[in-house]
Design a protein around this motif. Structure first.
Motif, PDB file in Angstrom:
ATOM      1  N   LEU A   1      37.659  36.977  11.215  1.00  0.00           N
ATOM      2  CA  LEU A   1      36.259  37.040   9.953  1.00  0.00           C
ATOM      3  C   LEU A   1      35.091  35.814   9.931  1.00  0.00           C
ATOM      4  O   LEU A   1      33.627  36.830  10.304  1.00  0.00           O
ATOM      5  CB  LEU A   1      36.837  37.672   9.027  1.00  0.00           C
ATOM      6  N   TYR A   2      35.576  34.676  10.103  1.00  0.00           N
ATOM      7  CA  TYR A   2      34.063  34.309  10.605  1.00  0.00           C
ATOM      8  C   TYR A   2      32.882  34.500  11.981  1.00  0.00           C
ATOM      9  O   TYR A   2      32.025  34.703  11.358  1.00  0.00           O
ATOM     10  CB  TYR A   2      34.581  32.085  10.917  1.00  0.00           C
ATOM     11  N   MET A   3      33.628  34.867  12.789  1.00  0.00           N
ATOM     12  CA  MET A   3      33.395  35.097  14.133  1.00  0.00           C
ATOM     13  C   MET A   3      32.472  36.664  13.493  1.00  0.00           C
ATOM     14  O   MET A   3      31.804  36.828  14.095  1.00  0.00           O
ATOM     15  CB  MET A   3      34.325  35.266  15.003  1.00  0.00           C
TER      16      MET A   3
ATOM     17  N   GLY B   1      29.341  35.900  11.800  1.00  0.00           N
ATOM     18  CA  GLY B   1      28.831  35.588  12.828  1.00  0.00           C
ATOM     19  C   GLY B   1      27.884  36.724  13.318  1.00  0.00           C
ATOM     20  O   GLY B   1      26.261  36.738  13.584  1.00  0.00           O
ATOM     21  N   ALA B   2      28.665  37.619  14.165  1.00  0.00           N
ATOM     22  CA  ALA B   2      27.991  38.522  14.980  1.00  0.00           C
ATOM     23  C   ALA B   2      27.206  39.468  14.166  1.00  0.00           C
ATOM     24  O   ALA B   2      25.490  40.216  14.852  1.00  0.00           O
ATOM     25  CB  ALA B   2      29.430  38.836  15.495  1.00  0.00           C
ATOM     26  N   ALA B   3      27.783  40.313  13.207  1.00  0.00           N
ATOM     27  CA  ALA B   3      26.850  40.825  11.666  1.00  0.00           C
ATOM     28  C   ALA B   3      25.684  40.337  11.552  1.00  0.00           C
ATOM     29  O   ALA B   3      24.310  41.742  11.686  1.00  0.00           O
ATOM     30  CB  ALA B   3      27.534  41.089  10.732  1.00  0.00           C
ATOM     31  N   VAL B   4      25.674  39.270  11.402  1.00  0.00           N
ATOM     32  CA  VAL B   4      24.682  38.702  10.548  1.00  0.00           C
ATOM     33  C   VAL B   4      22.409  38.875  12.403  1.00  0.00           C
ATOM     34  O   VAL B   4      22.042  39.076  12.131  1.00  0.00           O
ATOM     35  CB  VAL B   4      24.771  36.924  10.339  1.00  0.00           C
TER      36      VAL B   4
ATOM     37  N   ILE C   1      19.477  39.234  11.590  1.00  0.00           N
ATOM     38  CA  ILE C   1      19.456  38.045  10.239  1.00  0.00           C
ATOM     39  C   ILE C   1      19.114  36.500  10.502  1.00  0.00           C
ATOM     40  O   ILE C   1      18.207  35.679   9.837  1.00  0.00           O
ATOM     41  CB  ILE C   1      20.425  37.753   9.108  1.00  0.00           C
ATOM     42  N   ALA C   2      19.398  36.031  11.507  1.00  0.00           N
ATOM     43  CA  ALA C   2      19.055  34.863  12.267  1.00  0.00           C
ATOM     44  C   ALA C   2      19.189  35.017  14.360  1.00  0.00           C
ATOM     45  O   ALA C   2      20.209  35.684  14.804  1.00  0.00           O
ATOM     46  CB  ALA C   2      20.775  33.721  12.557  1.00  0.00           C
ATOM     47  N   ASN C   3      18.802  34.908  15.225  1.00  0.00           N
ATOM     48  CA  ASN C   3      18.856  34.909  16.104  1.00  0.00           C
ATOM     49  C   ASN C   3      19.155  34.182  17.027  1.00  0.00           C
ATOM     50  O   ASN C   3      19.909  33.084  16.116  1.00  0.00           O
ATOM     51  CB  ASN C   3      16.986  35.298  16.808  1.00  0.00           C
TER      52      ASN C   3
ATOM     53  N   GLY D   1      30.052  33.624  16.627  1.00  0.00           N
ATOM     54  CA  GLY D   1      30.053  34.937  16.645  1.00  0.00           C
ATOM     55  C   GLY D   1      28.770  35.540  16.772  1.00  0.00           C
ATOM     56  O   GLY D   1      28.409  36.020  17.722  1.00  0.00           O
ATOM     57  N   GLY D   2      27.422  34.529  16.524  1.00  0.00           N
ATOM     58  CA  GLY D   2      26.676  34.840  16.354  1.00  0.00           C
ATOM     59  C   GLY D   2      26.093  34.616  18.208  1.00  0.00           C
ATOM     60  O   GLY D   2      25.234  35.525  18.122  1.00  0.00           O
ATOM     61  N   THR D   3      26.580  34.058  18.624  1.00  0.00           N
ATOM     62  CA  THR D   3      25.708  33.924  20.462  1.00  0.00           C
ATOM     63  C   THR D   3      27.273  34.116  21.471  1.00  0.00           C
ATOM     64  O   THR D   3      26.411  34.117  22.756  1.00  0.00           O
ATOM     65  CB  THR D   3      26.145  32.477  20.488  1.00  0.00           C
ATOM     66  N   LEU D   4      28.105  34.629  20.740  1.00  0.00           N
ATOM     67  CA  LEU D   4      28.488  35.542  22.095  1.00  0.00           C
ATOM     68  C   LEU D   4      28.873  36.527  22.707  1.00  0.00           C
ATOM     69  O   LEU D   4      27.459  37.208  22.091  1.00  0.00           O
ATOM     70  CB  LEU D   4      29.951  35.654  21.518  1.00  0.00           C
ATOM     71  N   LYS D   5      28.715  36.161  24.142  1.00  0.00           N
ATOM     72  CA  LYS D   5      28.397  37.472  24.702  1.00  0.00           C
ATOM     73  C   LYS D   5      28.961  38.382  25.491  1.00  0.00           C
ATOM     74  O   LYS D   5      30.006  37.706  26.451  1.00  0.00           O
ATOM     75  CB  LYS D   5      27.122  36.191  26.267  1.00  0.00           C
ATOM     76  N   LEU D   6      29.381  39.033  25.238  1.00  0.00           N
ATOM     77  CA  LEU D   6      30.598  40.196  25.567  1.00  0.00           C
ATOM     78  C   LEU D   6      30.518  39.824  26.745  1.00  0.00           C
ATOM     79  O   LEU D   6      31.443  40.969  27.668  1.00  0.00           O
ATOM     80  CB  LEU D   6      31.168  40.810  24.028  1.00  0.00           C
ATOM     81  N   LYS D   7      29.011  40.712  27.243  1.00  0.00           N
ATOM     82  CA  LYS D   7      29.244  41.459  27.702  1.00  0.00           C
ATOM     83  C   LYS D   7      29.218  40.248  29.313  1.00  0.00           C
ATOM     84  O   LYS D   7      29.569  40.621  30.700  1.00  0.00           O
ATOM     85  CB  LYS D   7      27.232  41.647  28.587  1.00  0.00           C
TER      86      LYS D   7
END
Length: 312
Positions: free
Chosen positions: A16-18, A21-24, A29-31, A211-217
């Motif tokens: 959920l934390y990750m 972060g991905a949703a934000v 909201i955050a880059n 979560g916000g910086t994870l590059k799933l690609k």
């Protein structure tokens, strides 16, 4: 089925934390630049406090179980040495080598050991869990710095390596905690609460940034390496180590705690540490995410099968 829910509820907050972060990041909201900076702040400011807290406030009011602690320490050094020998022959780039060695040996026992043990054995398991945290976590952190710096392209000689290890924020946090305990230096009440609050923020902040910086690609580029690392980390290593554990006269509870050293997902702090020390941060983040997700099923299987066989 109870074993599955024990594993699920232990892992769910991390996911959920990750996801948050991905949703934000998706909402703008955050880059990524901000989240990378936040990750650096977590590593340099919050994780040292977590290390200090884990060392300074650990409950050491127990009779040391020498055999149990000695096995934990010796097995850990053996695993690290083996990985340092094998991984360079399989992985061709230094930034990935250090990340994979750290990702395989370093588990999140700080956040998993006590809850999992308590679910299975109740409050009587606290002493064994505390011993693992008190002795193994400082070794985890010192060795992680050494491993990452050793494989860093920027490290040119052993003196630079020693200097970087000595000045690493996590090592300074551990050293300060040890110093305060050894000298019986009290932490004032007005500082104790803020230290605890900030320390408890370290893991959620790092997971949020991850979560916000994870590059799933990018997963497809690391798919084979990631799959092999997760398989070794979550299945092969704990299985082999548990077979070795059975050769010694440990109690079921001791066996379980030693298993948890290797069967829990990769420590969250491995991601900001890799990013700061020149490791492949993308791969490090993916290892944290995928070992955390797969641990729901691997922990369930280990707990279910071993309890069925009356081995834990």
């Amino acid at each position: 089925m109870e074993s599955f829910w024990i594993a699920f509820y232990a892992v769910l907050p991390f996911l959920l934390y990750m996801a948050f972060g991905a949703a934000v990041q998706k909402m703008g909201i955050a880059n990524e630049e901000f989240l990378n900076k936040l990750n650096s702040v977590a590593f340099k400011a919050f994780f040292p406090l977590l290390m200090f807290k884990n060392v300074y406030w650990v409950d050491t009011d127990f009779v040391l179980n020498v055999r149990y602690v000695a096995f934990a320490i010796i097995s850990l050094f053996f695993v690290i040495a083996l990985l340092m020998l094998i991984v360079p022959h399989v992985i061709k780039t230094n930034p990935q080598r250090g990340v994979i060695v750290q990702g395989i040996y370093r588990s999140n026992i700080v956040l998993f050991a006590i809850p999992l043990a308590e679910n299975l054995y109740g409050a009587q398991s606290h002493l064994l869990a505390t011993m693992i945290v008190a002795f193994i976590v400082p070794i985890y952190n010192v060795m992680a710095v050494i491993v990452l710096e050793y494989f860093s392209n920027a490290t040119s000689n052993k003196w630079n390596l020693l200097k970087k290890v000595a000045t690493n924020p996590l090592i300074l946090g551990v050293a300060t905690g040890v110093l305060f305990r050894a000298l019986h230096i009290p932490v004032p009440v007005f500082l104790a609460e803020p230290i605890t609050v900030f320390a408890n923020m370290a893991t959620p902040l790092a997971l949020f940034a991850l979560g916000g910086t994870l590059k799933l690609k990018m997963v497809k580029h690391n798919l084979l390496t990631l799959a092999a690392t997760c398989a070794v980390k979550m299945v092969l290593l704990p299985l082999v180590l548990f077979m070795v554990i059975l050769l010694f006269p440990f109690t079921p509870m001791e066996r379980f705690m030693l298993l948890i050293m290797y069967a829990t997902p990769t420590a969250v702090s491995s991601f900001p540490m890799a990013q700061t020390l020149g490791g492949d941060a993308t791969l490090a983040g993916q290892i944290v995410v995928f070992t955390t997700a797969t641990s729901i099923f691997t922990l369930f299987l280990f707990i279910f099968v071993l309890r069925l066989l009356a081995l834990i």
